[in-house]
Design an enzyme around this catalytic site. Structure first.
Site, PDB file in Angstrom:
ATOM      1  N   GLU A   1      45.903  24.442  -0.783  1.00  0.00           N
ATOM      2  CA  GLU A   1      45.840  23.303  -1.609  1.00  0.00           C
ATOM      3  C   GLU A   1      47.124  23.526  -2.453  1.00  0.00           C
ATOM      4  OE1 GLU A   1      42.050  24.678  -3.501  1.00  0.00           O
ATOM      5  OE2 GLU A   1      41.422  22.529  -3.281  1.00  0.00           O
TER       6      GLU A   1
ATOM      7  N   GLU B   1      35.972  27.749   0.997  1.00  0.00           N
ATOM      8  CA  GLU B   1      35.130  27.483  -0.178  1.00  0.00           C
ATOM      9  C   GLU B   1      33.645  27.464   0.240  1.00  0.00           C
ATOM     10  OE1 GLU B   1      38.133  26.040   0.479  1.00  0.00           O
ATOM     11  OE2 GLU B   1      39.329  26.765  -1.438  1.00  0.00           O
TER      12      GLU B   1
END
Ligand code: NAD
Length: 697
Positions: free
Chosen positions: A106, A126
């Site tokens: 990210e 995640e």
């Protein structure tokens, strides 16, 4: 000390992330990045910025030591850092090598350009913690790789090589073998010189001709696989928002969904399992720097079910094995089974023929203990009989070199007694593998009274090498896993007597999430094993309640899959349990003989009695110090007994239910006139924690 180093290379500022081992994005590193960007912005001599990590990691994402602490979200938090980078007026280039996962990816997507080693490991994992990428990943990734590829990566959590995204906008350039940082600086200089517009992913549009149709199809697929897990569908919702909403609104949706997932019991369970897994290797009185012994050659005794599976673990890790049997015939059979296991891998395309041959060649078949003279570790997997084990260990004591580790795979016998047969009990340890030993992740490492600390440390290190989850257990009948499962099976068999059918019991437990219900499991393991244990217990405690139906089926030779019949019927060569009217008759007869009027038992009662039986015994195991911590017990059940991962293990599950509620239910079960007196006596630790409003974990 700053964890981000700022250096000038001509007109390019390089921010090097330095938070080993994986550049976890802890607070100090995040602050360092922001400071670096600010410094570059303020310096007119700087025309561009490169953010780089080490050769092994750009960044592995969040710093797990900050998990659940205020530091994790303290400003500058990750979204702030990423926005800060993205809004920089000077071009920022990420140089990506090694691990680039989760928050690391990210972060890279917050940069204006990315150049990468094609072998860099890319992932948004995640979902494996029941979450979704919460720092813009679900909004930026679809903009650069398209919704299909983005959804695949986010929903699977899988790690893929950066090279897979060649041709997409995720990476602007690849550097095969050269100096990545050097190339990144050159790239940064070039874009600065050309005055190229900064590529902010937030300003890009998601390209797809028919997103509605795609998401409809994907929702069905994801829904079917995700079953007990809410995160994959929320990932889908977040990615979908990237196609329907502005970037900022999409980010709001992502944040909202992330917050919702954070509150789910499934995510709590997965996060618990993640930390529980890491905790298993910590042993209070055996520090991490305890020296270990070298294990370069292993001996295995017994080429039966367990011995062959155990051997395969070492062959896979390139460790040669001397495999010993009593008779040539048994040895040949064992070797043949090892060969077949590898042929199976080749057939499935998981291994080349050449590799398989090399593995098999690492086995030295033997009929003589003399061949153990130079092995560093021996694992005994002969018949479960103390007399036989005594003979084997006294032989090993004679032939093995000083310092060799002598291990037993016994499931039920007293390891201290086995150790006492030798003149070196400090070198003796239990290595309790689970069947099939080359497949099951769990390894119970049994610490005897006299087991040396370096022997224990060596076993734990070796377990990692052969890719097992090792949990330390003290010596007791059945160790952690089997001692608890005995109590669980007892409840299942009692409910059979009281009125439930095998199908109802198994279905209820499978609906709770277990891979397999207790009676199917008994049929798989072999009913004779439990029967032998029960007969021993009946002798020791004559007033103990007899499990008449299970005993009767065994008396009839119905041992489960291996005899084609147990609680179910099995077609030759097949493992699917079939309804057998014969069993129904036996159940009815036994109930009649015992004067039992069957009652309707609810699925809830089935689940609670089985699971709370595990919990109560787990509490005893904990207070006796057989297990080091409650989360170790959870790991035993998650990796060795098919306990539903989304429930986090029996002890974690009990914590979620509330220990007082568990106690209340147990009181009720104790009042059942058919209950075994004493069975539901609460473990003192459970009673204490419940009274204090505390939890196991
Ligand atoms: P098995 O009967 O399949 O294999 C035992 C093998 O040991 C046989 O091939 C036999 O010929 C050989 N053997 C017996 N005595 C020997 C001796 N003195 N020297 C050399 N070889 C000898 O049994 P198994 O299921 O592989 O179980 C082996 C051990 O593993 C037992 O202690 C058992 O409790 C334990 N264990 C079994 C399981 C399981 O699910 N089967 C799981 C965990 C642990």
């Amino acid at each position: 000390m700053s964890k981000a180093h700022y250096e000038l290379h001509g007109r390019v500022a390089v921010i090097r992330l330095d938070n080993p081992p994986v550049n976890g994005l802890g607070h100090a590193l995040r602050q360092g990045i922001v400071d670096g960007i600010r410094q570059a912005e303020e310096n007119d001599a700087v025309s561009a910025v490169v953010i780089t990590g080490s050769d092994s990691a750009f960044s592995g994402g969040a710093d797990i030591t900050e998990f659940g602490t205020p530091k994790m979200i303290a400003e500058p938090n990750l979204p702030t850092v990423i926005n800060f980078i993205e809004s920089s007026t000077k071009p920022v280039v990420a140089a990506v090598a090694g691990t680039c996962m989760g928050g690391g990816l990210e972060l890279a997507m917050g940069c204006h350009f990315r150049i990468a080693d094609p072998k860099a490991k890319i992932a948004l994992p995640e979902v494996k913690l029941g979450l979704l990428p919460g720092a813009g990943g679900t909004q930026r990734l679809p903009r650069v790789v398209g919704i299909e590829a983005a959804l695949n990566l986010i929903v699977s959590g899988q790690t893929v090589p950066a090279g897979m995204f060649m041709g997409s906008q995720l990476f602007d350039e690849f550097v095969q073998d050269g100096d990545l940082q050097f190339a990144a600086i050159a790239f940064a200089e070039k874009v600065a010189k050309e005055g190229k517009p900064l590529k902010r992913i937030r300003d890009m549009k998601v390209e797809h001709a028919k997103p509605e149709a795609f998401f409809m199809f994907a929702r069905n697929m994801v829904g079917a696989i995700a079953k007990n897990y809410p995160a994959p569908l929320k990932c889908l919702e977040a990615v979908k928002a990237s196609t329907e909403k502005s970037f900022d609104e999409g980010i709001r949706v992502e944040r909202q969904l992330f917050a919702e997932l954070m509150q789910t019991p499934e995510s709590a369970a997965l996060r618990h399992a993640f930390f529980a897994d890491r905790a298993t290797s910590k042993i209070a009185d055996v520090p991490a720097d305890t020296p270990t012994r070298d294990i370069n050659k292993v001996g295995v005794i017994g080429a039966g079910t367990m011995g062959t599976g155990i051997s395969i673990n070492f062959l896979n890790a390139d460790i040669p094995v001397v495999l010993l049997e009593m008779k040539q015939e048994a040895l040949d059979r064992g070797l043949d089974n090892i060969r077949k296991a590898y042929e199976g891998r080749v057939k499935k395309g998981k291994m080349t023929e050449d590799e398989a041959r090399k593995r098999v060649e690492l086995v030295q078949p033997s009929l003589s203990y003399g061949d153990f003279a130079d092995v560093d570790l021996v694992i005994e997997a002969v018949f479960e009989d103390m007399g036989v084990k005594e003979q084997v260990f006294s032989k090993l004591d004679d032939v093995c070199k000083p310092g060799a580790i002598l291990a037993s795979n016994t499931s039920t016998l007293d390891l201290n007694h086995i150790a006492a047969v030798t003149k070196r009990p400090e070198d003796v340890i239990g290595l309790h593998f689970f069947s099939p030993a080359n497949v099951m992740r769990l390894l119970e490492v049994v610490r005897g009274e006299k087991t040396a600390k370096d022997v224990l440390a060596t076993a734990m290190k070796l377990a990692k090498k052969i890719k097992k989850t090792a949990v330390v257990s003290g010596v007791c009948d059945g160790f952690i896993g089997n001692r608890m499962i005995g109590r669980y099976q007892t409840q299942a068999l009692l409910m059979l007597e009281e009125g439930a059918s095998p199908q109802q019991i198994d279905k209820a437990i499978e609906k709770f999430g277990f891979v397999m219900g207790p009676l199917r499991m008994a049929d798989l393991a072999g009913g004779d094993i439990g029967w032998a244990i029960r007969k021993r217990h009946y002798e020791e405690k004559p007033d103990m309640k007899r499990l008449v139906i299970a005993d009767r089926l065994c008396e009839m030779g119905r041992y489960g899959q291996k005899t084609g019949a147990g609680f179910y019927r099995y077609e030759p060569g097949r493992r699917d349990p079939l309804h057998d009217p014969e069993v129904g008759k036996v159940i009815e007869e036994c109930r009649k003989e015992a004067g039992i009027t069957p009652r309707k038992i609810s699925d809830k009662e089935i689940v609670e009695r089985c699971v709370y039986a595990l919990v109560n015994e787990g509490a005893r195991i904990l207070e006796e110090g057989i297990a080091q911590r409650a989360s170790d017990i959870d790991m035993v059940y998650l990796t060795g007994y098919g306990f539903p991962v989304f429930r986090g293990g029996p002890m974690f599950y009990a914590d979620q239910v509330g220990l007082l509620n568990v106690m209340r239910a147990m009181e009720q079960f104790a009042n059942n006139p058919m209950a075994d007196p004493g069975f539901w006596e609460p473990a003192p630790l459970l009673a204490k924690l419940a009274a204090e409003g505390k939890t196991f974990n």
